[in-house]
Each structure stands twice: as C-alpha cells, then as structure tokens.
Design a protein around this motif. Structure first.
Motif, PDB file in Angstrom:
ATOM      1  N   ASP A  14       1.206   4.075  -2.966  1.00  0.00           N
ATOM      2  CA  ASP A  14       0.837   5.461  -2.667  1.00  0.00           C
ATOM      3  C   ASP A  14       1.995   6.415  -2.926  1.00  0.00           C
ATOM      4  O   ASP A  14       1.811   7.490  -3.493  1.00  0.00           O
ATOM      5  N   ARG A  54       0.823  -1.216   0.000  1.00  0.00           N
ATOM      6  CA  ARG A  54       0.000   0.000   0.000  1.00  0.00           C
ATOM      7  C   ARG A  54       0.861   1.272   0.000  1.00  0.00           C
ATOM      8  O   ARG A  54       0.683   2.155  -0.822  1.00  0.00           O
ATOM      9  N   GLU A  55       1.774   1.384   0.936  1.00  0.00           N
ATOM     10  CA  GLU A  55       2.600   2.586   1.043  1.00  0.00           C
ATOM     11  C   GLU A  55       3.455   2.779  -0.212  1.00  0.00           C
ATOM     12  O   GLU A  55       3.593   3.894  -0.716  1.00  0.00           O
ATOM     13  N   GLN A  81      -2.367   3.368  -8.422  1.00  0.00           N
ATOM     14  CA  GLN A  81      -3.499   2.635  -7.859  1.00  0.00           C
ATOM     15  C   GLN A  81      -2.983   1.258  -7.440  1.00  0.00           C
ATOM     16  O   GLN A  81      -2.131   0.673  -8.119  1.00  0.00           O
TER      17      GLN A  81
END
Length: 120
Positions: free
Chosen positions: A53, A49-50, A58
């Motif tokens: 981001d 996720r990080e 996406q």
C-alpha cells in the motif's frame, strides 16, 4: 508493467524489503516506477499489505498449491520444506506476470524475482 515476486521470512523489516527490491530492479536496469504489483504466498499477505500500500502497488497472493504448479528456473528443496512449494518469489512473479526477467535473488531475509506483464 512489472510484478515483483517476494519470499520473506516472518518479521522482515520495510528497510530490508526496500533494499532487496531496489537491488533486484537495478540489476535489470528497471526502477520502482515500473512496478505495478507485489506477489507472494498467501501466508505472507498480511505482513506485506502495508508495504504494498505504501508503494501504491497491488498485492497479489497465491496458495502454496498454486505456486507449486508454476515451472520455475530455480526450485528449492528448503523452500518446499518450509512453504509447501519449491518456489515463492519466482513462482509468484510468474503467476502474476507473464515473463520472468529476473530470476530469484536471495538476500538474508528476503528473496526477490521480477516478471513483466506483457499485453496479449
């Protein structure tokens, strides 16, 4: 618009991901600015996720069953035994993209495949 499919071992570091993705993109004369999404197995989503981001990409995750439904050029019995699907990187790239432009490249703790999203 590109989708990078990622298979990664637990604890993989950002530098390892950066290097693997950069090498895979360079092999097909593409660059990070063309990447729209990172796709992976749902069990790896939290650990990526990080990273997604930070790159403005996406993050798309699929279950092992969804990935197993994709026909890939290089299935792996080892990946099947560990992940419950014969492919993570290629299958995730294909499922989130349209056409595979780079089959999997295996690095010590990361596997990368790249697909294009072709408009209908």
């Amino acid at each position: 618009m590109l989708v990078v499919g990622i298979g990664a071992r637990p604890g993989v570091r950002k530098a390892e991901l950066d290097q693997a993705i950069d090498l895979a993109l360079a092999a097909v004369s593409r660059h990070r600015g063309e990447v729209a999404a990172l796709a992976t197995l749902d069990r790896r989503m939290a650990s990526l996720r990080e990273f997604a981001d930070d790159n403005g990409w996406q993050l798309i995750a699929f279950t092992a069953d969804e990935l197993a439904a994709e026909k890939v050029p290089q299935p792996s019995a080892t990946v099947l035994a560990h992940a419950g699907t014969p492919s993570v990187a290629e299958a995730a790239a294909l499922r989130a993209g349209t056409r595979l432009i780079a089959t999997k490249r295996v690095f010590p703790r990361v596997t990368v495949a790249i697909a294009e999203r072709v408009p209908a």
